[in-house]
Scaffold this motif. Structure first.
Motif, PDB file in Angstrom:
ATOM      1  N   ALA A  83      53.441  34.890  29.601  1.00  0.00           N
ATOM      2  CA  ALA A  83      53.580  35.871  30.678  1.00  0.00           C
ATOM      3  C   ALA A  83      52.209  36.365  31.146  1.00  0.00           C
ATOM      4  O   ALA A  83      51.994  36.558  32.344  1.00  0.00           O
ATOM      5  CB  ALA A  83      54.422  37.058  30.217  1.00  0.00           C
ATOM      6  N   SER A  84      51.279  36.569  30.208  1.00  0.00           N
ATOM      7  CA  SER A  84      49.943  37.031  30.590  1.00  0.00           C
ATOM      8  C   SER A  84      48.973  36.778  29.449  1.00  0.00           C
ATOM      9  O   SER A  84      49.366  36.560  28.309  1.00  0.00           O
ATOM     10  CB  SER A  84      49.947  38.526  30.944  1.00  0.00           C
ATOM     11  N   MET A  85      47.701  36.815  29.796  1.00  0.00           N
ATOM     12  CA  MET A  85      46.623  36.718  28.820  1.00  0.00           C
ATOM     13  C   MET A  85      45.615  37.801  29.169  1.00  0.00           C
ATOM     14  O   MET A  85      45.125  37.859  30.301  1.00  0.00           O
ATOM     15  CB  MET A  85      45.960  35.336  28.869  1.00  0.00           C
ATOM     16  N   ASP A  86      45.322  38.699  28.226  1.00  0.00           N
ATOM     17  CA  ASP A  86      44.399  39.801  28.504  1.00  0.00           C
ATOM     18  C   ASP A  86      42.978  39.284  28.669  1.00  0.00           C
ATOM     19  O   ASP A  86      42.684  38.106  28.437  1.00  0.00           O
ATOM     20  CB  ASP A  86      44.441  40.824  27.364  1.00  0.00           C
ATOM     21  N   ASP A  87      42.080  40.204  29.046  1.00  0.00           N
ATOM     22  CA  ASP A  87      40.681  39.844  29.254  1.00  0.00           C
ATOM     23  C   ASP A  87      40.114  39.139  28.027  1.00  0.00           C
ATOM     24  O   ASP A  87      40.389  39.529  26.893  1.00  0.00           O
ATOM     25  CB  ASP A  87      39.832  41.096  29.512  1.00  0.00           C
ATOM     26  N   ILE A  88      39.323  38.099  28.294  1.00  0.00           N
ATOM     27  CA  ILE A  88      38.696  37.337  27.216  1.00  0.00           C
ATOM     28  C   ILE A  88      37.184  37.340  27.445  1.00  0.00           C
ATOM     29  O   ILE A  88      36.714  37.038  28.550  1.00  0.00           O
ATOM     30  CB  ILE A  88      39.198  35.880  27.162  1.00  0.00           C
ATOM     31  N   TYR A  89      36.415  37.684  26.407  1.00  0.00           N
ATOM     32  CA  TYR A  89      34.955  37.637  26.453  1.00  0.00           C
ATOM     33  C   TYR A  89      34.476  36.577  25.463  1.00  0.00           C
ATOM     34  O   TYR A  89      34.789  36.645  24.275  1.00  0.00           O
ATOM     35  CB  TYR A  89      34.356  39.002  26.096  1.00  0.00           C
TER      36      TYR A  89
END
Length: 585
Positions: A83-89
């Motif tokens: 459904a979604s993927m949060d911010d990735i650093y």
């Protein structure tokens, strides 16, 4: 050493229960493994890498998505979709010949969705060194064709699992309002870049960076239900974004960060996916690329479905891995200028968010400036810090008087204390009474007066608090406090009232008062049955309060005890005052 001597020989808080028996067993054999945990290890081969022999981020995203999906399906017992993927650093690159170790586990399940936490570590087989590459949080939705899915709850056992389980509810709250939050923040944080002051001799027209590519979804790109893998879509998005970034810098860029992927709808085998990318803005050492994905089924279709959008941040590294200076971007009039200015605002939001959410609690200044660009993340950090403190395993029972318990926790440079009692008041009623700090002077003599400074939204309020002077200080103290309240996300969750200091330009320090600060404090209220509530107050003492706290926790002094009992009387005396207001909860 002084703190250790004060609390030596205290009794552990842990009571005998089935859950803690399991915890003891885990500690004994040290072989406990979360039942939803999935691990994947991949050797990076030349076919996985870019021209520099480094693992393609697109390939990494596919492995991350696959591992997380397997974890979600292990818990759900049925097919799941991203459904979604949060911010990735991304902290480090991964070279050919190294091993990628990916670990995923379900942090918390809701009705039909669940949050999956992912950790990525690279390993050099020759030197045995390991590096953290990134952490990610993905949301998956369980899907059955013939019946509605109701996921079973996750039972957290370790301190880490309890922390993630508690904070997952707050992260879910942020995701549900993510689009509106970003839109609102951009509207209030528009940054007017002076394009006329830029050096036009070193400007690249944004249209020169535009990329459009189409992909046909084939069976290898989809799962057993025929839906396109989320990781495959993310990999294609990273590909076109890299091409757009390369057209600006005329070099090979490195992807450093991705803003949240949110899938607006599924795509299936046979779909044509159109990927559009363009550099929205270039800063001194970084650039933002916007990517949009649309789907259509047949060539004759004129209506396309919006599948996904994302913003990716790239840099260009020199031989010493230092970011190089980039040329300016010249936006097209109209839509191009809008994207240009929004990218500047997003950069400020991203830096604020990363600063507040990602850094270690001990490194954050006690009072962070309150600003429209960071308010949602500061509120998130306020609540999650309290939930993290609550989830700690090593609380020690210090004293107990008349069913009021005092616990202490020594950790790094902080000393925390926790008071607990059971009150014959409805939990929702207690929540209403305690969440309005203007009423706190009625029972807490440490609050002389409270002024409502700003009603930020329904759940977040800023107050100015005047407190009498502590022993040894001649001046009274004042605090500017953000109060964030949260209702339970699910059965068994507490009502939360989290407090922390912020700074406001309208309420600067004055000679009249000594400015005080609170890093993390507040209430958690658990419903213990009909008209029965367990009230817990937590406070992470700052250095300025340390002497006062250590004096009062020794034997549960009358100071702490009387204040908490006054809280109980306040709740009992006012438990019927706001009955009609409970309907708003």
């Amino acid at each position: 050493q002084g703190l250790a001597s004060v609390f030596s020989g205290r009794i552990s808080r842990k009571s005998v229960s089935h859950t803690e028996d399991i915890g003891d067993t885990m500690a004994d054999n040290k072989r406990y493994r979360n039942p939803t945990e999935v691990q994947m290890s991949q050797l990076v081969l030349p076919c996985h890498t870019n021209h520099r022999g480094e693992l393609s981020v697109g390939q990494l995203l596919k492995w991350i998505d696959t591992t997380a999906c397997l974890s979600a399906e292990r818990h759900a017992g049925c097919p799941c979709v991203t459904a979604s993927m949060d911010d990735i650093y991304f902290e480090h690159t991964i070279s050919v010949g190294q091993v990628v170790n990916i670990k995923a586990k379900v942090n918390r399940a809701f009705n039909s969705s669940m949050e999956v936490g992912i950790q990525v570590v690279s390993e050099d087989l020759c030197s045995e060194k390991q590096w953290s590459v990134c952490k990610a949080l993905a949301t998956f939705v369980a899907h059955r064709e013939l019946s509605k899915v109701k996921l079973k709850q996750v039972t957290p056992l370790t301190e880490e699992e309890k922390t993630e389980h508690g904070v997952a509810a707050e992260r879910r709250r942020m995701r549900l309002v993510y689009a509106d939050t970003i839109k609102d923040l951009l509207a209030r944080c528009a940054i007017q870049d002076d394009l006329d002051s830029k050096d036009y001799s070193n400007m690249v027209p944004a249209e020169k960076t535009r990329v459009e590519s189409v992909e046909l979804v084939l069976p290898p790109h989809a799962n057993h239900q025929g839906n396109t893998f989320g990781g495959q879509i993310m990999a294609w998005m990273e590909n076109v974004a890299t091409i757009a970034a390369s057209r600006l810098c005329r070099a090979h860029p490195t992807l450093k960060a991705i803003e949240m992927f949110h899938f607006r709808g599924p795509s299936q085998v046979g779909d044509r996916l159109v990927f559009k990318a363009i550099v929205n803005n270039a800063f001194k050492h970084s650039m933002e690329v916007g990517v949009c994905v649309e789907a259509y089924r047949q060539e004759a279709e004129t209506q396309r479905r919006h599948i996904n959008s994302a913003f990716m941040t790239f840099v260009v590294l020199d031989e010493d891995d230092q970011p190089q200076k980039l040329p300016w971007i010249c936006p097209q009039p109209g839509e191009g200028e809008r994207r240009y200015r929004e990218a500047s605002a997003r950069k400020k939001i991203r830096l604020d968010r990363k600063y507040i959410v990602s850094c270690k609690q001990a490194e954050v200044p006690l009072s962070v400036p309150w600003d429209p660009s960071n308010q949602v993340y500061l509120s998130y950090n306020n609540v999650s810090s309290l939930k993290t403190l609550v989830a700690k395993d090593n609380w020690t029972l210090s004293s107990e008087i008349s069913q009021v318990r005092l616990y202490t926790l020594e950790e790094d440079k902080f000393l925390s204390f926790h008071l607990e009692m059971v009150v014959h008041v409805d939990a929702a009623q207690a929540f209403l009474l305690l969440s309005d700090l203007r009423r706190r002077p009625e029972w807490d003599k440490h609050y002389r007066s409270v002024e409502l400074v700003q009603q930020v939204d329904e759940d977040d309020t800023i107050y100015h608090v005047i407190s009498p002077s502590l022993s040894g200080n001649s001046k009274p103290q004042d605090f500017v406090i953000l109060a964030s309240r949260r209702k339970p996300c699910d059965n068994g969750d507490p009502y939360v009232i989290a407090l922390r200091s912020v700074t406001l330009p309208t309420h600067c320090e004055t000679p009249e008062y000594q400015r005080g600060e609170t890093l993390c404090s507040g209430f958690c209220l658990w419903s213990e049955g009909d008209q029965l509530t367990k009230v817990s107050y937590y406070n992470q003492a700052t250095p300025g309060l340390l002497n006062y706290v250590t004096t009062n926790v020794a034997g549960l002094s009358s100071e702490f005890y009387n204040t908490f009992k006054a809280c109980e009387h306040f709740l009992l005396d006012n438990r019927n005052d706001l009955a009609p207001g409970l309907q708003t909860l």
